[in-house]
Design an enzyme around this catalytic site. Structure first.
Site, PDB file in Angstrom:
ATOM      1  N   CYS A   1      20.314  17.049  53.566  1.00 49.78           N
ATOM      2  CA  CYS A   1      19.784  18.107  52.703  1.00 49.78           C
ATOM      3  C   CYS A   1      19.462  19.376  53.516  1.00 49.78           C
ATOM      4  O   CYS A   1      20.371  20.065  53.932  1.00 49.78           O
ATOM      5  CB  CYS A   1      18.598  17.589  51.898  1.00 49.78           C
TER       6      CYS A   1
ATOM      7  N   HIS B   1      19.561  12.439  49.849  1.00 45.42           N
ATOM      8  CA  HIS B   1      18.592  11.795  50.753  1.00 45.42           C
ATOM      9  C   HIS B   1      18.738  10.276  50.801  1.00 45.42           C
ATOM     10  O   HIS B   1      17.946   9.563  50.158  1.00 45.42           O
ATOM     11  CB  HIS B   1      17.174  12.093  50.260  1.00 45.42           C
TER      12      HIS B   1
ATOM     13  N   GLU C   1      17.629   8.403  52.971  1.00 44.41           N
ATOM     14  CA  GLU C   1      16.384   7.852  53.540  1.00 44.41           C
ATOM     15  C   GLU C   1      15.327   7.586  52.466  1.00 44.41           C
ATOM     16  O   GLU C   1      14.317   6.953  52.734  1.00 44.41           O
ATOM     17  CB  GLU C   1      15.840   8.778  54.649  1.00 44.41           C
TER      18      GLU C   1
HETATM   19  N1  LIG Z   1      15.432  18.350  49.849  1.00 42.23           N
HETATM   20  C1  LIG Z   1      15.713  19.327  50.672  1.00 42.23           C
HETATM   21  O1  LIG Z   1      15.906  19.165  51.877  1.00 42.23           O
HETATM   22  C2  LIG Z   1      15.736  20.672  50.038  1.00 42.23           C
HETATM   23  C3  LIG Z   1      16.367  21.762  50.867  1.00 42.23           C
HETATM   24  C4  LIG Z   1      15.775  23.097  50.501  1.00 42.23           C
HETATM   25  N2  LIG Z   1      16.130  23.496  49.184  1.00 42.23           N
HETATM   26  C5  LIG Z   1      16.208  24.140  51.527  1.00 42.23           C
HETATM   27  O2  LIG Z   1      16.865  25.048  51.224  1.00 42.23           O
HETATM   28  O3  LIG Z   1      15.871  24.013  52.656  1.00 42.23           O
END
Ligand SMILES: NC(=O)CC[C@H](N)C(=O)O
Length: 251
Positions: free
Chosen positions: A78, A202, A204
């Site tokens: 992410c 994710h 995890e």
């Molecule tokens: N769950 C996440 O890691 C979100 C990422 C977040 N929207 C960002 O831009 O950093």
């Protein structure tokens, strides 16, 4: 063998717990010199702008870039994916510093705001081929990015049809994408490029440790024949029963 987990902010504890369920020690990395003690690195989800500011404060970017360039395995989930991308769009004014190395363009918050976070099942044949188990994976998307384009060396592990995402019409980013490429209504959400692995979701935050196991097999000293090193995943029911809102970083 220890795996480094960038521990500036975000879901680093959850990655360390997932590694532990596989019998592998994850160590928190906050300083450049700590990268010398680990042979691979996980960059967790969280908030990439905050993480970038903290990484700058700790003077981590040069060491992180060197780590990637040395060919050491790095997995970004992410916000971690955003960190690894060569190019990010949808950033705050002035942009944010990235590690780079992953030949792709990533769009931050592609699926919308926190309220448009969602979970879905994703088939990932390459992981199933190596790890076995059910044909699909629970994918948790929290204010997730999506990959809009990739270079020739990038292997796409998963994409997602935009039609599978709820609230599709209430999201400007998605509408723009749809208008610009009417025929291709999919975005990429998991990739591998040599030593780099990246997921927009994710793993995890689920009880399924196959992504972690797959990543560990990218670490040379573990290699392909990992069954002796990685113990059978324990099915800790208390973990499985946790919902994503139980994780403090998302409250
Ligand atoms: N769950 C996440 O890691 C979100 C990422 C977040 N929207 C960002 O831009 O950093």
């Amino acid at each position: 063998m220890v795996v480094g987990v960038l521990a500036l902010q975000g879901s680093f504890n959850e990655h360390i717990a997932a590694l532990k369920r596989l019998g592998v020690k994850g160590v928190e990395v906050r300083k450049p010199e700590q990268l010398q003690n680990v042979s691979s690195l996980i960059i967790p989800g969280g908030e990439s702008t905050t993480m970038a500011k903290l990484a700058e404060l700790h003077n981590l970017f040069p060491a992180l870039r060197e780590f990637v360039q040395l060919g050491k395995p790095v997995w970004g989930t992410c916000a971690g994916l955003i960190f690894l991308a060569n190019k990010a769009t949808g950033q705050k004014t002035g942009g944010q510093e990235l590690i780079g190395g992953l030949d792709c363009t990533v769009h931050r918050n592609f699926f919308g705001s926190q309220i448009q976070s969602f979970e879905t099942e994703l088939p990932i044949p390459q992981i199933v081929a190596k790890e076995g188990g059910p044909p699909s994976f629970r994918a948790v998307f929290i204010r997730a990015p999506a990959i809009l384009d990739v270079g020739p060396d990038v292997e796409v592990l998963a994409d997602i049809p935009l039609s599978a995402v709820e609230n599709i019409n209430s999201n400007n980013a998605i509408q723009k994408e749809e208008e610009s490429s009417e025929s291709e209504k999919k975005v990429i959400v998991a990739v591998k490029q040599g030593n780099l692995l990246a997921t927009a979701f994710h793993p995890e935050l689920t009880a399924d440790t196959r992504w972690h196991s797959y990543f560990l097999k990218m670490v040379p000293e573990i290699g392909e024949g990992t069954s002796a090193v990685i113990s059978t995943p324990t099915t800790d029911q208390s973990f499985i029963e946790r919902s994503i809102i139980d994780f403090p970083i998302y409250q």
